[in-house]
Design a protein around this motif. Structure first.
Motif, PDB file in Angstrom:
ATOM      1  N   SER A  55       0.649  -1.271   0.304  1.00 15.72           N
ATOM      2  CA  SER A  55      -0.124  -0.200   0.036  1.00 15.72           C
ATOM      3  C   SER A  55       0.442   0.736  -0.163  1.00 15.72           C
ATOM      4  CB  SER A  55      -0.695  -0.326   0.945  1.00 15.72           C
ATOM      5  OG  SER A  55      -1.747  -1.190   1.447  1.00 15.72           O
ATOM      6  N   GLN A  56       2.417   1.369   0.270  1.00 12.36           N
ATOM      7  CA  GLN A  56       2.926   2.169   0.866  1.00 12.36           C
ATOM      8  C   GLN A  56       3.478   2.737  -0.277  1.00 12.36           C
ATOM      9  OE1 GLN A  56       3.687   5.023   2.726  1.00 12.36           O
ATOM     10  NE2 GLN A  56       4.479   5.164   1.867  1.00 12.36           N
ATOM     11  N   GLN A  59       0.950   4.189  -2.559  1.00 13.36           N
ATOM     12  CA  GLN A  59       1.303   5.792  -2.425  1.00 13.36           C
ATOM     13  C   GLN A  59       2.248   6.412  -3.809  1.00 13.36           C
ATOM     14  OE1 GLN A  59      -0.838   7.272  -1.001  1.00 13.36           O
ATOM     15  NE2 GLN A  59      -2.381   5.630   0.015  1.00 13.36           N
ATOM     16  N   THR A  70      -3.266   9.490 -11.154  1.00 14.71           N
ATOM     17  CA  THR A  70      -3.319  10.410 -10.531  1.00 14.71           C
ATOM     18  C   THR A  70      -3.845  11.908 -10.667  1.00 14.71           C
ATOM     19  OG1 THR A  70      -2.722   8.171  -8.812  1.00 14.71           O
ATOM     20  CG2 THR A  70      -3.316  10.040  -7.851  1.00 14.71           C
ATOM     21  N   ASP A 103      -7.580   7.197   1.951  1.00 17.36           N
ATOM     22  CA  ASP A 103      -7.661   8.090   2.444  1.00 17.36           C
ATOM     23  C   ASP A 103      -9.031   9.046   2.074  1.00 17.36           C
ATOM     24  OD1 ASP A 103      -5.899   8.400   0.932  1.00 17.36           O
ATOM     25  OD2 ASP A 103      -4.679   9.105   0.971  1.00 17.36           O
TER      26      ASP A 103
END
Ligand code: AVI
Length: 338
Positions: A55-56, A59, A70, A103
């Protein structure tokens, strides 16, 4: 199974998921790995990318100059937030259901705008990570205290089922970030049909779709110069080592990404750099790799607007509005229930 958790200083979450903090059960993971590595053309599912390190890394991918997706979707939501908010809210009070909220960085653009327009809604973020939902609920409580938030921890379909029983008003579902692209064509149709089956007249779906474009632009996004995407892909093997007692040597595999411009599919692989054998303790088996044998790990579909329309038609949605960025790289499409 559903429980309501409310601890001091923490806001209540609806928890539908059985494993702690969204982790998959070891048995299910081992079963999928065994099945995938036993095939003639080996596969591992991209759903296992997202442990905490994965997941990091995702990101980090989203911040890469090559990963236009994105940035493009941010542009769509930022530049067209007034119109998007007005259209989703047009018919009075609604539940804003955010599938895979994380988030909610992108959704917050919309939340702020809806709040500014004094639209009547509550926000229902859905995610497999209880930790992410707890954090998001607390952050929103400070940043947008007037927006009612009811986070749900669980799988998408589980959450839609729960919503069917507990939230009776109009629903607007968000499925942002091109997540639909990681499903196979059959899976995406099945998914849209299920989502549609939980929606009624006046309900809507706002879905992010990455569009077809210069194949080299797409290829660069999945094969960045700094090797972050390679690390993200290889993390699958590290995860197998850590959680299933595997002995993959990560230096003996490499990341390979290729784009098929006719099918509109980005395909990612892990390539065995030599003949080797890998033991996985939790499966109790040795897996053999020939030199240059591949493991397919991910598909990322790219769509034309015609395809998006066909997908809507086949699943009983009609396209209300297509919101595009200036480059026309990415679309957030508002589908209405026919
Ligand atoms: C999460 N998903 C939409 C990403 C994508 O673009 O397919 C995952 C990803 N894989 C490599 N880079 C990003």
């Amino acid at each position: 199974m559903k429980t309501l958790t409310s601890t001091p200083n923490k806001l209540p979450l609806v928890e539908l998921h059985k494993e702690p903090d969204g982790s998959v059960s070891k048995a299910a993971f081992a079963k999928d790995v065994e099945a995938g590595l036993s095939k003639k053309n080996k596969t591992l599912s991209s759903r296992y990318f997202y442990d905490s390190r994965g997941s990091q890394l995702f990101q980090d991918i989203m911040a890469l100059p090559e990963y236009y997706l994105t940035r493009s979707e941010f542009e769509v939501l930022t530049d067209q937030k007034e119109a998007i908010a007005a259209e989703v809210a047009a018919e009075g009070f609604f539940h804003l259901i955010d599938l895979g909220a994380g988030d909610a960085l992108k959704t917050k653009i919309l939340l702020r705008e809806l709040h500014k327009q004094k639209q009547q809604f509550d926000y229902v973020p859905v995610d497999i990570s209880g930790h992410a939902m707890q954090e998001l609920t607390e952050r929103l409580h400070h940043e947008l205290p007037d927006v009612p938030v009811q986070a749900v921890v669980g799988e998408y379909i589980q959450a839609l089922e729960w919503l069917q029983e507990h939230k009776s008003e109009r629903k607007v579902v968000l499925f942002l970030g091109s997540n639909i692209g990681n499903f196979t064509s059959d899976e995406s149709m099945a998914f849209l049909k299920i989502v549609r089956s939980y929606l009624g007249s006046g309900d809507k779906l706002l879905m992010g779709m990455d569009l077809r474009k210069d194949p080299n632009t797409i290829l660069d996004a999945y094969d960045d110069k700094t090797g972050v995407t390679a690390a993200f892909n290889l993390n699958l093997l590290r995860r197998i080592n850590e959680e299933l007692g595997g002995n993959f040597d990560l230096n003996c595999f490499s990341h390979y990404a290729t784009y098929d411009p006719q099918a509109g599919v980005m395909r990612s692989y892990l390539v065995s750099r030599k003949r080797q054998e890998v033991w996985i303790e939790a499966i109790g088996k040795m897996f053999s790799f020939t030199a240059w044998e591949t493991i397919h790990t991910e598909n990322s579909h790219k769509y034309s607007l015609e395809q998006a329309q066909e997908m809507g038609k086949a699943t009983n949605f009609s396209i209300e509005t297509v919101f595009l960025d200036k480059n026309q790289y990415f679309a957030d499409i508002l589908f209405a229930v026919k």
